[in-house]
Design a protein around this motif. Sequence first.
Motif, mmCIF file in Angstrom:
data_model
loop_
_atom_site.group_PDB
_atom_site.id
_atom_site.type_symbol
_atom_site.label_atom_id
_atom_site.label_comp_id
_atom_site.label_asym_id
_atom_site.label_seq_id
_atom_site.Cartn_x
_atom_site.Cartn_y
_atom_site.Cartn_z
ATOM 1 N N ARG A 183 7.851 -11.317 -21.786
ATOM 2 C CA ARG A 183 6.939 -10.744 -22.783
ATOM 3 C C ARG A 183 7.357 -9.333 -23.215
ATOM 4 N NH1 ARG A 183 1.959 -11.745 -19.208
ATOM 5 N NH2 ARG A 183 3.718 -11.904 -17.784
ATOM 6 N N GLY A 184 8.624 -9.053 -23.057
ATOM 7 C CA GLY A 184 9.111 -7.737 -23.495
ATOM 8 C C GLY A 184 9.224 -6.775 -22.328
ATOM 9 N N PRO A 185 9.694 -5.554 -22.600
ATOM 10 C CA PRO A 185 9.927 -4.583 -21.531
ATOM 11 C C PRO A 185 8.626 -4.158 -20.862
ATOM 12 C CG PRO A 185 10.965 -3.899 -23.602
ATOM 13 C CD PRO A 185 10.071 -5.042 -23.921
ATOM 14 N N LYS A 186 8.693 -3.997 -19.537
ATOM 15 C CA LYS A 186 7.525 -3.548 -18.799
ATOM 16 C C LYS A 186 7.917 -2.327 -17.978
ATOM 17 C CE LYS A 186 3.684 -5.090 -16.103
ATOM 18 N NZ LYS A 186 3.355 -5.412 -14.756
ATOM 19 N N ARG A 187 7.145 -1.276 -18.074
ATOM 20 C CA ARG A 187 7.436 -0.032 -17.363
ATOM 21 C C ARG A 187 7.369 -0.253 -15.850
ATOM 22 N NH1 ARG A 187 5.880 5.627 -17.627
ATOM 23 N NH2 ARG A 187 7.024 6.461 -15.827
ATOM 24 N N VAL A 188 8.318 0.326 -15.119
ATOM 25 C CA VAL A 188 8.368 0.225 -13.659
ATOM 26 C C VAL A 188 8.154 1.615 -13.067
ATOM 27 C CG1 VAL A 188 9.909 -0.220 -11.705
ATOM 28 C CG2 VAL A 188 9.865 -1.801 -13.636
ATOM 29 N N ASP A 221 0.837 -1.218 0.000
ATOM 30 C CA ASP A 221 0.000 0.000 0.000
ATOM 31 C C ASP A 221 0.862 1.254 0.000
ATOM 32 O OD1 ASP A 221 -2.411 -1.176 0.112
ATOM 33 O OD2 ASP A 221 -2.943 -0.442 2.129
ATOM 34 N N THR A 222 1.865 1.229 0.882
ATOM 35 C CA THR A 222 2.755 2.372 1.045
ATOM 36 C C THR A 222 3.493 2.665 -0.246
ATOM 37 O OG1 THR A 222 3.050 1.768 3.356
ATOM 38 C CG2 THR A 222 4.713 3.225 2.412
ATOM 39 N N LEU A 223 4.032 1.617 -0.862
ATOM 40 C CA LEU A 223 4.823 1.801 -2.079
ATOM 41 C C LEU A 223 3.938 2.284 -3.230
ATOM 42 C CD1 LEU A 223 6.995 -1.429 -1.707
ATOM 43 C CD2 LEU A 223 7.758 0.924 -1.344
ATOM 44 N N ARG A 224 2.718 1.753 -3.286
ATOM 45 C CA ARG A 224 1.804 2.166 -4.360
ATOM 46 C C ARG A 224 1.353 3.614 -4.159
ATOM 47 N NH1 ARG A 224 -0.621 -2.014 -7.473
ATOM 48 N NH2 ARG A 224 -2.470 -0.731 -7.695
ATOM 49 N N VAL A 243 -0.210 7.975 -12.176
ATOM 50 C CA VAL A 243 -0.140 6.524 -12.383
ATOM 51 C C VAL A 243 -1.111 5.854 -11.416
ATOM 52 C CG1 VAL A 243 1.348 4.488 -12.350
ATOM 53 C CG2 VAL A 243 2.270 6.700 -13.070
ATOM 54 N N ASP A 244 -2.173 5.251 -11.944
ATOM 55 C CA ASP A 244 -3.204 4.675 -11.085
ATOM 56 C C ASP A 244 -2.872 3.257 -10.645
ATOM 57 O OD1 ASP A 244 -4.680 6.957 -11.299
ATOM 58 O OD2 ASP A 244 -5.759 6.267 -13.095
ATOM 59 N N ASP A 245 -2.244 2.518 -11.533
ATOM 60 C CA ASP A 245 -1.968 1.122 -11.208
ATOM 61 C C ASP A 245 -0.474 0.859 -11.385
ATOM 62 O OD1 ASP A 245 -2.228 -1.511 -10.589
ATOM 63 O OD2 ASP A 245 -2.973 -2.108 -12.569
ATOM 64 N N PRO A 246 0.325 1.330 -10.433
ATOM 65 C CA PRO A 246 1.778 1.297 -10.619
ATOM 66 C C PRO A 246 2.357 -0.122 -10.571
ATOM 67 C CG PRO A 246 1.237 2.011 -8.392
ATOM 68 C CD PRO A 246 -0.064 1.906 -9.137
ATOM 69 N N THR A 247 3.443 -0.306 -11.296
ATOM 70 C CA THR A 247 4.222 -1.540 -11.173
ATOM 71 C C THR A 247 5.339 -1.283 -10.172
ATOM 72 O OG1 THR A 247 3.738 -2.162 -13.438
ATOM 73 C CG2 THR A 247 5.654 -3.196 -12.415
#
Lengths: 478, 265
Positions: free
Chosen positions: A262-267, A202-205, A212-216
């Motif tokens: 599956r390829g690069p994913k944004r962090v 929760d804290t990190l999100r 960014v609503d649904d962060p990685t």
Amino acid sequence: MKPPVFFDEMHSGGGVRPAYERYAAWLHSVPQEILQERHDRANSLFRTVGITFNVYGEEGGVERLIPFDIVPRILSAEEWEIVETGVIQRVEALNAFIADVYNDQEILRSGVIPPELVLTNDAFRPEMLGLKVPRSVYAHVSGVDIVRIDAETFYVLEDNARTPSGVSYMLENRQAMMRLFPDLFGAHSVAPVSHYPELLQDTLRAVAPRGVDDPTVVLLTPGQFNSAYFEHAFLAQEMGIELVEGQDLFVDDGEVFMRTTRGPKRVHVIYRRIDDDFLDPLTFRGDSTIGVPGLMAACRLGRVTVCNAIGSGIADDKAIYAYMPEIIRFYLGREPILKNVPTYTLRKPDDLAYALAHLPELVVKEVHGSGGYGMLVGPAATAAEIEAFRAKILAHPEGFIAQPTLALSTCPTFVDQGIAPRHVDLRPFVLSGQTTRVVPGGLTRVAMRKGSLVVNSSQGGGTKDTWVLEKPNARARR
Amino acid sequence: MRLQITHETLYSLTHAARRTVQYLRLTPRADRCQRVESWSIGGPERLRPWTDGYGNVVHVATETDAHDSIAIRVEGVVSTRDTAGVLPLDDGLPPDMFLRATPLTLASEAIAGFARRFAEERARKGDIAALHAMMAAQADAIAFEAGHTTAATPAAAAFDKGRGVCQDHTHIFIAACRVIGLPCRYVSGYLAAGQGDVATHAWAEAFVADLGWVSFDVANRQSATDAYVRLAVGPDYRAVAPVIGVRTGGGGEEIAVTVQVRQVQ
């Protein structure tokens, strides 16, 4: 000389203290063989789980099991309230302080803290100047080390605002205790700690870059040779996020990506367990191969949030520690709930003179040291050790602080001779995101050697489960 | 002075590299002594500007396709003003933080011995006199000679060699200033009519209380004039390097740099 009298968590004031009533009754009735059997089972449980700790200074970085003690450290709801409000207050002040020193520097201009103490400090990172971080939070995860000397008095021994470790022990210790002593949990209303990974996530999100609503979120580890690697893997798994090393991440056009099948994913958020120095070889140490080249750019562009923020270490510097009461008053306008240990800053000539004259009764620490390395515990040191340390101090006085030796409370502990008192401290883990929170309890560290006041695992310390008893009806209300 | 600047850097790699990430500190600062009339930066596949903690404009450049060379070209016009080598303290950078040593600016015993002679001068005649005397003495002691040091040579090593380029002079001067208690920082930039084959120039700025940042170009024995263009400031070369990067693959490299700084009407 009369031996000092220590406050005992279970027996003080001529009887059993209220929080321990039921437990003490059980402990005094249970046969020694049962305790021995549970102790052995605990050891085999931890071996199976694989929690070990790399001990520095031992040949080849020996992996060792941290001793686990089967006797819990118990705090009443009222005692916990003091600790909880105290550490939350402290961490809120720490975050306000870090935000200030990297932006307006009001505390320096007001003269509350000598500016050079911050500006010439190695833990101060000019690379962070003028950067606004989400929610103005820098220390998202803090470990506040607390000791107790009597029924009412808790001292903060040090703050850890960089990458504090040990929370996996808090969680594993509880799981082990619930398996070993299910009946005791039936008889006590122990506040749960198992939701810590959920709160951490929760804290990190909550501090994801704006918009960014649904962060990685990922956990960045130095790798399996790090002494806390187990904890990194454990927390990533508990939170259901990727455990990554520097080489799994890359920066492209000011954004951070993770390589996946599956390829690069944004962090968007990196919970890093790597020191500042190694995070970006283009900004900090050029020889770091465990960081992410370009990370500083992504961070300053606001495309990624690094937790804890780069430069948070300025808040847990031992020279800054001495000013914590002032820092709390300055930012919060309140009196500190938890006490600070009186601290002699040896860069000051008067403090240095006092310390040199009183070494046998003081604890002397390196300003930038941690883990109990490079520390003198005066009362426990030999005359030769004291003289050797005196030479170290004289060569480099600004590198040290000194504090009176505190009469750390003791807690009954299962040792070879049976149950005996051993000194303990407590590290609650404080999370700062949308709000500042702490799970009830923390890591109780115990000095397993008789009379020892050094609880660090690297110095042979062990751990205990920490029970915070809930107020009657607390469960019904939740 | 109006200065037209063209600065090209070409990295030729012996093998194709898979990825390159670079920080380019190749944009003149918006300071009191200069105004950027036009500026362009190009070459790498992707360029994204950001501002570092010292207020320098940095571009993060990424190449993600296979490449065996990287060309970086900057050009533009900057108009400069002679401030007698003094910049006011208005850049938001607290001077005291430049009292910290970095691996490149650590003072050795030899540098400390050299600098202490000027501590007394500082007490007697003031900061400015001491700094100028120190600059002159250092220029006498350290010959300006290329080929003996590299970008990674610390101040102490260059001092022992007794030879070096503007970068070494600047590191030594910063280390010496710290010995006598004065904050000092590294400036990278361009110099119209610069010495010999110097690609980009470097000089030091020491902080003098109640005055501001005073520049000392030891290699040329002078303070900065309107012939100087400031690119970046920081504690040492590494923090302000015009180009710093990490590459995956690529083998060895050859670097060709051309710089032109011309006065225009």
